[in-house]
Design a protein around this motif. Sequence first.
Motif, PDB file in Angstrom:
ATOM      1  N   ARG A  74      24.736  22.739   7.334  1.00  8.41           N
ATOM      2  CA  ARG A  74      24.887  23.261   8.688  1.00  8.41           C
ATOM      3  C   ARG A  74      26.266  23.906   8.811  1.00  8.41           C
ATOM      4  NH1 ARG A  74      23.273  20.154  14.298  1.00  8.41           N
ATOM      5  NH2 ARG A  74      23.513  21.968  15.644  1.00  8.41           N
ATOM      6  N   ILE A  75      26.278  25.136   9.263  1.00  4.80           N
ATOM      7  CA  ILE A  75      27.506  25.929   9.283  1.00  4.80           C
ATOM      8  C   ILE A  75      27.787  26.416  10.698  1.00  4.80           C
ATOM      9  CG2 ILE A  75      28.549  28.097   8.470  1.00  4.80           C
ATOM     10  CD1 ILE A  75      27.092  27.687   5.843  1.00  4.80           C
ATOM     11  N   ASP A 100      27.854  17.686  13.615  1.00  2.00           N
ATOM     12  CA  ASP A 100      28.354  17.481  12.254  1.00  2.00           C
ATOM     13  C   ASP A 100      28.100  18.740  11.433  1.00  2.00           C
ATOM     14  OD1 ASP A 100      29.181  14.850  12.697  1.00  2.00           O
ATOM     15  OD2 ASP A 100      27.175  14.081  12.324  1.00  2.00           O
ATOM     16  N   TYR A 101      29.174  19.391  11.010  1.00  2.00           N
ATOM     17  CA  TYR A 101      29.058  20.609  10.210  1.00  2.00           C
ATOM     18  C   TYR A 101      29.529  20.354   8.784  1.00  2.00           C
ATOM     19  CZ  TYR A 101      28.366  23.079  14.620  1.00  2.00           C
ATOM     20  OH  TYR A 101      27.869  23.503  15.825  1.00  2.00           O
ATOM     21  N   ASP A 102      28.964  21.123   7.861  1.00  2.00           N
ATOM     22  CA  ASP A 102      29.416  21.075   6.474  1.00  2.00           C
ATOM     23  C   ASP A 102      30.527  22.082   6.219  1.00  2.00           C
ATOM     24  OD1 ASP A 102      27.346  19.186   5.363  1.00  2.00           O
ATOM     25  OD2 ASP A 102      26.026  20.737   6.157  1.00  2.00           O
ATOM     26  N   LEU A 103      30.548  23.141   7.040  1.00  2.00           N
ATOM     27  CA  LEU A 103      31.502  24.222   6.810  1.00  2.00           C
ATOM     28  C   LEU A 103      31.684  25.027   8.085  1.00  2.00           C
ATOM     29  CD1 LEU A 103      32.926  25.863   4.302  1.00  2.00           C
ATOM     30  CD2 LEU A 103      31.026  27.439   4.655  1.00  2.00           C
ATOM     31  N   LEU A 141      36.736  18.817   8.039  1.00  2.00           N
ATOM     32  CA  LEU A 141      35.786  19.902   7.795  1.00  2.00           C
ATOM     33  C   LEU A 141      36.348  20.913   6.806  1.00  2.00           C
ATOM     34  CD1 LEU A 141      34.290  21.003  11.239  1.00  2.00           C
ATOM     35  CD2 LEU A 141      33.018  20.561   9.153  1.00  2.00           C
ATOM     36  N   ARG A 142      35.462  21.453   5.973  1.00  2.00           N
ATOM     37  CA  ARG A 142      35.859  22.578   5.142  1.00  2.00           C
ATOM     38  C   ARG A 142      35.810  23.845   6.006  1.00  2.00           C
ATOM     39  NH1 ARG A 142      33.309  18.904   1.782  1.00  2.00           N
ATOM     40  NH2 ARG A 142      34.243  18.662  -0.298  1.00  2.00           N
ATOM     41  N   LEU A 180      32.354  24.214  -0.944  1.00  2.00           N
ATOM     42  CA  LEU A 180      31.640  22.952  -0.764  1.00  2.00           C
ATOM     43  C   LEU A 180      31.752  22.048  -1.989  1.00  2.00           C
ATOM     44  CD1 LEU A 180      28.390  24.150   1.057  1.00  2.00           C
ATOM     45  CD2 LEU A 180      30.326  22.924   2.050  1.00  2.00           C
ATOM     46  N   GLN A 212      37.688  17.417  -0.774  1.00  2.00           N
ATOM     47  CA  GLN A 212      37.670  17.235   0.679  1.00  2.00           C
ATOM     48  C   GLN A 212      39.047  17.573   1.234  1.00  2.00           C
ATOM     49  OE1 GLN A 212      34.872  16.220   2.155  1.00  2.00           O
ATOM     50  NE2 GLN A 212      35.483  15.787   4.239  1.00  2.00           N
TER      51      GLN A 212
END
Length: 205
Positions: free
Chosen positions: A1-2, A43-46, A77-78, A120, A124
């Motif tokens: 999820r971006i 909640d985001y991955d990027l 977060l990235r 990704l 971290q």
Amino acid sequence: RILGVDDDRLYREQVKQHLIPLNMILDEATNGTNAIQQASVHDYDLVIMDLNMPQLDGYQATERLRRGEAGLAAAQLRIVAYTTEPDYIAQLRVTKAGMQGLFNKPCNQIKLVQGIQAVLRGPQPQLQDQPDPLQDCRVLLVDDTATIRSIIEALLASVGCRVTTATNGKEAVQLLTQQHFDLLVTDIRMPVMDGLELTRAVRER
């Protein structure tokens, strides 16, 4: 999820067209303030962050995310920059703000996806300037023994807490209706209203 953050609708649409066919979920934000709000509830991955935006630019938004303004998960977060600025101008500030990559606008699908994969797979991000949760924490301390109140109050004050005291649950309930507190520290056995009764009263409110 971006999360794609850009004040320019055309660039947001371009990123969406690149990512949606790959089964990525893309949310959009139009400025840095909106990005912080969304990162606090999703909640985001990027995050793909435009650098030059009105209200709150990408550098400032990233710094605030890293400080934990949207929560601990969002602080790690990235984040990658997406900008029309030349690399030699943006790279140093991007790294200093706590971003993990840099894309130039416009960006084709292959370059965008390869860059996202690299970020990704990378380490971290580290927290920066994480605020001390006890600094200026407003504590209501409830105990019927003066000596214990004094000792605990001194300990809490020594780590930056602002302490208000009460001698029983009934006094505490009155204070809670008048003031805001971040934390309640209560004795269990007290006259008038004990700690268990006090806790039930707080939860019911």
